[in-house]
Write a protein that holds these residues in place. Structure first.
Motif, PDB file in Angstrom:
ATOM      1  N   TYR A 185      47.197  13.768 -10.805  1.00 17.94           N
ATOM      2  CA  TYR A 185      46.380  13.439  -9.639  1.00 17.94           C
ATOM      3  C   TYR A 185      46.003  14.746  -8.961  1.00 17.94           C
ATOM      4  CZ  TYR A 185      48.321   8.757 -10.227  1.00 17.94           C
ATOM      5  OH  TYR A 185      48.685   7.534 -10.729  1.00 17.94           O
ATOM      6  N   LEU A 186      44.779  14.827  -8.447  1.00 17.69           N
ATOM      7  CA  LEU A 186      44.314  16.048  -7.792  1.00 17.69           C
ATOM      8  C   LEU A 186      44.158  15.849  -6.290  1.00 17.69           C
ATOM      9  CD1 LEU A 186      41.519  17.157 -10.301  1.00 17.69           C
ATOM     10  CD2 LEU A 186      43.895  17.946 -10.183  1.00 17.69           C
ATOM     11  N   ASP A 187      44.552  16.868  -5.518  1.00 20.61           N
ATOM     12  CA  ASP A 187      44.269  16.903  -4.082  1.00 20.61           C
ATOM     13  C   ASP A 187      42.842  17.344  -3.845  1.00 20.61           C
ATOM     14  OD1 ASP A 187      46.660  16.154  -2.838  1.00 20.61           O
ATOM     15  OD2 ASP A 187      47.501  18.149  -3.053  1.00 20.61           O
ATOM     16  N   LYS A 188      42.431  18.371  -4.592  1.00 19.46           N
ATOM     17  CA  LYS A 188      41.103  18.951  -4.421  1.00 19.46           C
ATOM     18  C   LYS A 188      40.447  19.176  -5.773  1.00 19.46           C
ATOM     19  CE  LYS A 188      42.017  21.577  -0.210  1.00 19.46           C
ATOM     20  NZ  LYS A 188      42.105  22.935   0.345  1.00 19.46           N
ATOM     21  N   LEU A 189      39.173  18.893  -5.805  1.00 18.96           N
ATOM     22  CA  LEU A 189      38.302  19.239  -6.915  1.00 18.96           C
ATOM     23  C   LEU A 189      36.966  19.556  -6.248  1.00 18.96           C
ATOM     24  CD1 LEU A 189      38.000  19.481  -9.979  1.00 18.96           C
ATOM     25  CD2 LEU A 189      37.283  17.073 -10.008  1.00 18.96           C
ATOM     26  N   VAL A 190      36.787  20.822  -5.885  1.00 18.42           N
ATOM     27  CA  VAL A 190      35.660  21.236  -5.059  1.00 18.42           C
ATOM     28  C   VAL A 190      34.487  21.647  -5.953  1.00 18.42           C
ATOM     29  CG1 VAL A 190      34.866  22.833  -3.270  1.00 18.42           C
ATOM     30  CG2 VAL A 190      37.225  21.976  -3.234  1.00 18.42           C
ATOM     31  N   ALA A 191      33.412  20.871  -5.857  1.00 13.87           N
ATOM     32  CA  ALA A 191      32.234  21.109  -6.686  1.00 13.87           C
ATOM     33  C   ALA A 191      31.495  22.371  -6.276  1.00 13.87           C
ATOM     34  CB  ALA A 191      31.293  19.910  -6.600  1.00 13.87           C
ATOM     35  N   ASP A 192      30.985  23.081  -7.277  1.00 12.61           N
ATOM     36  CA  ASP A 192      30.111  24.231  -7.043  1.00 12.61           C
ATOM     37  C   ASP A 192      28.769  23.701  -6.553  1.00 12.61           C
ATOM     38  OD1 ASP A 192      28.799  26.725  -7.177  1.00 12.61           O
ATOM     39  OD2 ASP A 192      28.215  26.355  -9.254  1.00 12.61           O
ATOM     40  N   THR A 193      28.285  24.211  -5.448  1.00  8.19           N
ATOM     41  CA  THR A 193      27.019  23.742  -4.881  1.00  8.19           C
ATOM     42  C   THR A 193      25.909  24.783  -4.999  1.00  8.19           C
ATOM     43  OG1 THR A 193      27.683  24.506  -2.686  1.00  8.19           O
ATOM     44  CG2 THR A 193      28.169  22.202  -3.240  1.00  8.19           C
ATOM     45  N   SER A 194      26.136  25.830  -5.766  1.00 13.10           N
ATOM     46  CA  SER A 194      25.156  26.921  -5.831  1.00 13.10           C
ATOM     47  C   SER A 194      23.865  26.532  -6.541  1.00 13.10           C
ATOM     48  CB  SER A 194      25.769  28.139  -6.514  1.00 13.10           C
ATOM     49  OG  SER A 194      26.056  27.850  -7.869  1.00 13.10           O
ATOM     50  N   ARG A 195      23.852  25.424  -7.275  1.00 14.04           N
ATOM     51  CA  ARG A 195      22.657  25.023  -8.027  1.00 14.04           C
ATOM     52  C   ARG A 195      22.047  23.730  -7.503  1.00 14.04           C
ATOM     53  NH1 ARG A 195      24.164  26.259 -14.312  1.00 14.04           N
ATOM     54  NH2 ARG A 195      24.700  28.428 -14.000  1.00 14.04           N
ATOM     55  N   SER A 196      22.375  23.356  -6.290  1.00 15.82           N
ATOM     56  CA  SER A 196      21.922  22.069  -5.766  1.00 15.82           C
ATOM     57  C   SER A 196      21.290  22.227  -4.396  1.00 15.82           C
ATOM     58  CB  SER A 196      23.113  21.116  -5.657  1.00 15.82           C
ATOM     59  OG  SER A 196      22.719  19.887  -5.124  1.00 15.82           O
ATOM     60  N   THR A 197      20.330  21.359  -4.100  1.00 12.39           N
ATOM     61  CA  THR A 197      19.747  21.330  -2.770  1.00 12.39           C
ATOM     62  C   THR A 197      20.564  20.441  -1.843  1.00 12.39           C
ATOM     63  OG1 THR A 197      18.298  19.513  -3.415  1.00 12.39           O
ATOM     64  CG2 THR A 197      17.398  21.744  -3.586  1.00 12.39           C
ATOM     65  N   LEU A 198      21.570  19.754  -2.372  1.00 13.30           N
ATOM     66  CA  LEU A 198      22.513  18.930  -1.609  1.00 13.30           C
ATOM     67  C   LEU A 198      21.833  17.866  -0.766  1.00 13.30           C
ATOM     68  CD1 LEU A 198      25.077  21.637  -0.518  1.00 13.30           C
ATOM     69  CD2 LEU A 198      25.043  20.254  -2.569  1.00 13.30           C
ATOM     70  N   SER A 199      20.894  17.192  -1.345  1.00  9.48           N
ATOM     71  CA  SER A 199      20.166  16.148  -0.636  1.00  9.48           C
ATOM     72  C   SER A 199      20.888  14.806  -0.733  1.00  9.48           C
ATOM     73  CB  SER A 199      18.765  16.009  -1.224  1.00  9.48           C
ATOM     74  OG  SER A 199      18.104  14.919  -0.626  1.00  9.48           O
ATOM     75  N   THR A 200      20.955  14.115   0.387  1.00  8.73           N
ATOM     76  CA  THR A 200      21.455  12.740   0.394  1.00  8.73           C
ATOM     77  C   THR A 200      20.346  11.772   0.783  1.00  8.73           C
ATOM     78  OG1 THR A 200      22.231  12.978   2.663  1.00  8.73           O
ATOM     79  CG2 THR A 200      23.837  13.371   0.914  1.00  8.73           C
ATOM     80  N   SER A 201      19.144  12.286   1.016  1.00  7.81           N
ATOM     81  CA  SER A 201      18.009  11.464   1.431  1.00  7.81           C
ATOM     82  C   SER A 201      17.083  11.214   0.248  1.00  7.81           C
ATOM     83  CB  SER A 201      17.229  12.170   2.539  1.00  7.81           C
ATOM     84  OG  SER A 201      15.997  11.509   2.750  1.00  7.81           O
ATOM     85  N   VAL A 202      16.793   9.953  -0.017  1.00  2.46           N
ATOM     86  CA  VAL A 202      15.900   9.601  -1.113  1.00  2.46           C
ATOM     87  C   VAL A 202      14.494  10.146  -0.878  1.00  2.46           C
ATOM     88  CG1 VAL A 202      15.146   7.375  -0.221  1.00  2.46           C
ATOM     89  CG2 VAL A 202      15.299   7.725  -2.682  1.00  2.46           C
ATOM     90  N   ASP A 203      14.114  10.388   0.373  1.00  2.00           N
ATOM     91  CA  ASP A 203      12.781  10.889   0.696  1.00  2.00           C
ATOM     92  C   ASP A 203      12.565  12.334   0.277  1.00  2.00           C
ATOM     93  OD1 ASP A 203      12.095   8.441   1.842  1.00  2.00           O
ATOM     94  OD2 ASP A 203      12.913   9.034   3.780  1.00  2.00           O
ATOM     95  N   SER A 204      13.642  13.075   0.096  1.00  4.72           N
ATOM     96  CA  SER A 204      13.500  14.489  -0.235  1.00  4.72           C
ATOM     97  C   SER A 204      13.392  14.729  -1.734  1.00  4.72           C
ATOM     98  CB  SER A 204      14.686  15.283   0.321  1.00  4.72           C
ATOM     99  OG  SER A 204      15.862  14.872  -0.326  1.00  4.72           O
ATOM    100  N   GLY A 205      13.542  13.688  -2.542  1.00  5.53           N
ATOM    101  CA  GLY A 205      13.452  13.839  -3.991  1.00  5.53           C
ATOM    102  C   GLY A 205      14.820  14.108  -4.596  1.00  5.53           C
TER     103      GLY A 205
END
Length: 135
Positions: A45-65
């Motif tokens: 079991y993992l406490d943390k698995l922190v994703a690399d965000t350097s290649r993402s625009t990190l959008s949670t809005s469907v309007d932004s694509g």
């Protein structure tokens, strides 16, 4: 027949590896690298698995694509992880964060891009995990 490529793929673990057994200790990828694969040597079991965000625009809005790239982990999930959950949206399946109750079975290898990982204190793994590094 094997591949005859003369190109080295530095994103698939040829940049080193590490073996982690310590529980509750945050382990970071070496400077300039990320964790690209994790092999579980025991049920873990993992406490943390922190994703690399350097290649993402990190959008949670469907309007932004749709995002270009995103990786699953224990944190917030974005469109690039698998969608907005709306029929007719970019993807009808929503990716969810990895919960502390998720058991990664012995022998499984997961692939992605992570900057940090931590084994839960409650895991009984004596063998730990193997981390593979890439750029």
């Amino acid at each position: 027949m094997g591949s005859n490529s003369q190109v080295v793929d530095y994103t698939m673990g040829q940049m080193g590896s590490g073996h982690v057994v310590a529980h509750g200790t945050d382990v970071f990828a070496p400077k300039g690298k990320v964790i690209v694969a994790i092999t579980f040597l025991d049920d873990t079991y993992l406490d943390k698995l922190v994703a690399d965000t350097s290649r993402s625009t990190l959008s949670t809005s469907v309007d932004s694509g749709p995002d270009d790239t995103a990786y699953f982990g224990t944190g917030t999930q974005y469109l690039g992880n698998g969608g907005d959950g709306e029929a007719g949206g970019y993807n009808a399946v929503t990716s969810v964060a990895v919960a502390a109750t998720v058991k990664f079975p012995k022998g499984v290898t997961i692939y992605g891009r992570w900057t940090e990982v931590s084994i839960q204190n409650t895991s009984v793994t004596a063998s730990g995990i193997i981390l593979y590094y890439g750029i």
